[in-house]
Scaffold this motif. Structure first.
Motif, PDB file in Angstrom:
ATOM      1  N   ILE A 177       9.150 -12.570  14.824  1.00 55.60           N
ATOM      2  CA  ILE A 177       7.890 -12.242  14.171  1.00 55.60           C
ATOM      3  C   ILE A 177       7.042 -11.485  15.195  1.00 55.60           C
ATOM      4  O   ILE A 177       6.789 -11.989  16.288  1.00 55.60           O
ATOM      5  CB  ILE A 177       7.163 -13.505  13.691  1.00 55.60           C
ATOM      6  CG1 ILE A 177       8.009 -14.219  12.662  1.00 55.60           C
ATOM      7  CG2 ILE A 177       5.799 -13.151  13.115  1.00 55.60           C
ATOM      8  CD1 ILE A 177       7.449 -15.551  12.241  1.00 55.60           C
ATOM      9  N   PRO A 178       6.590 -10.276  14.865  1.00 55.41           N
ATOM     10  CA  PRO A 178       5.773  -9.530  15.831  1.00 55.41           C
ATOM     11  C   PRO A 178       4.432 -10.237  16.057  1.00 55.41           C
ATOM     12  O   PRO A 178       3.840 -10.761  15.132  1.00 55.41           O
ATOM     13  CB  PRO A 178       5.586  -8.172  15.178  1.00 55.41           C
ATOM     14  CG  PRO A 178       5.909  -8.358  13.743  1.00 55.41           C
ATOM     15  CD  PRO A 178       6.802  -9.542  13.635  1.00 55.41           C
ATOM     16  N   ASN A 196      17.673 -17.506   8.019  1.00 52.99           N
ATOM     17  CA  ASN A 196      17.311 -16.144   8.395  1.00 52.99           C
ATOM     18  C   ASN A 196      15.799 -16.029   8.623  1.00 52.99           C
ATOM     19  O   ASN A 196      15.341 -15.380   9.562  1.00 52.99           O
ATOM     20  CB  ASN A 196      17.760 -15.157   7.310  1.00 52.99           C
ATOM     21  CG  ASN A 196      17.538 -13.724   7.720  1.00 52.99           C
ATOM     22  OD1 ASN A 196      17.493 -13.398   8.893  1.00 52.99           O
ATOM     23  ND2 ASN A 196      17.383 -12.870   6.741  1.00 52.99           N
ATOM     24  N   ALA A 197      14.994 -16.662   7.761  1.00 54.24           N
ATOM     25  CA  ALA A 197      13.539 -16.594   7.890  1.00 54.24           C
ATOM     26  C   ALA A 197      13.060 -17.289   9.156  1.00 54.24           C
ATOM     27  O   ALA A 197      12.094 -16.861   9.787  1.00 54.24           O
ATOM     28  CB  ALA A 197      12.875 -17.231   6.660  1.00 54.24           C
ATOM     29  N   ALA A 224      19.702 -20.441  -0.718  1.00 51.14           N
ATOM     30  CA  ALA A 224      18.411 -20.886  -0.182  1.00 51.14           C
ATOM     31  C   ALA A 224      18.534 -21.271   1.285  1.00 51.14           C
ATOM     32  O   ALA A 224      17.661 -20.936   2.097  1.00 51.14           O
ATOM     33  CB  ALA A 224      17.898 -22.079  -0.993  1.00 51.14           C
ATOM     34  N   ASP A 225      19.620 -21.965   1.655  1.00 51.21           N
ATOM     35  CA  ASP A 225      19.816 -22.343   3.055  1.00 51.21           C
ATOM     36  C   ASP A 225      19.991 -21.120   3.936  1.00 51.21           C
ATOM     37  O   ASP A 225      19.422 -21.047   5.035  1.00 51.21           O
ATOM     38  CB  ASP A 225      21.027 -23.261   3.191  1.00 51.21           C
ATOM     39  CG  ASP A 225      20.799 -24.625   2.574  1.00 51.21           C
ATOM     40  OD1 ASP A 225      19.617 -24.990   2.378  1.00 51.21           O
ATOM     41  OD2 ASP A 225      21.788 -25.315   2.288  1.00 51.21           O
ATOM     42  N   ALA A 226      20.760 -20.145   3.468  1.00 48.42           N
ATOM     43  CA  ALA A 226      20.971 -18.918   4.249  1.00 48.42           C
ATOM     44  C   ALA A 226      19.661 -18.166   4.424  1.00 48.42           C
ATOM     45  O   ALA A 226      19.354 -17.673   5.517  1.00 48.42           O
ATOM     46  CB  ALA A 226      22.013 -18.038   3.574  1.00 48.42           C
ATOM     47  N   PRO A 280       8.495 -18.420  18.930  1.00 52.12           N
ATOM     48  CA  PRO A 280       7.769 -17.722  17.862  1.00 52.12           C
ATOM     49  C   PRO A 280       8.540 -17.654  16.555  1.00 52.12           C
ATOM     50  O   PRO A 280       7.958 -17.471  15.506  1.00 52.12           O
ATOM     51  CB  PRO A 280       7.544 -16.332  18.439  1.00 52.12           C
ATOM     52  CG  PRO A 280       8.569 -16.166  19.483  1.00 52.12           C
ATOM     53  CD  PRO A 280       8.842 -17.534  20.037  1.00 52.12           C
ATOM     54  N   GLY A 281       9.856 -17.830  16.567  1.00 53.81           N
ATOM     55  CA  GLY A 281      10.634 -17.752  15.345  1.00 53.81           C
ATOM     56  C   GLY A 281      10.577 -19.003  14.499  1.00 53.81           C
ATOM     57  O   GLY A 281      11.062 -19.011  13.371  1.00 53.81           O
TER      58      GLY A 281
END
Length: 74
Positions: free
Chosen positions: A72-73, A66-67, A60-62, A42-43
């Protein structure tokens, strides 16, 4: 200088013709496969659409890492 190709010549015959597959055509199992991958990981959904500005490529890479790795619920 003479042209290498005679532009006046008519092409008499075409031997073989390959029709490329349609890249936007969805195969029957692709939708189910994509849903299975999203359920398994799901990530991996990525970042929300929009315009993001960063001071450097490292920022931007970091942010992207992280994103992609946050939960994600459902």
């Amino acid at each position: 200088m003479n042209p290498v190709i005679n532009l006046e010549e008519n092409i008499g015959k075409t031997v073989g013709r390959r029709v490329p597959p349609d890249p936007l055509k969805i195969q029957p199992g692709e939708i189910e496969d994509a849903r299975a991958w999203l359920r398994a990981f799901p990530g991996l959904r990525g970042a929300r659409p929009g315009v993001y500005r960063f001071h450097s490529h490292e920022d931007a890479d970091a942010w992207l890492i992280n994103a992609r790795t946050k939960k994600i619920p459902n």
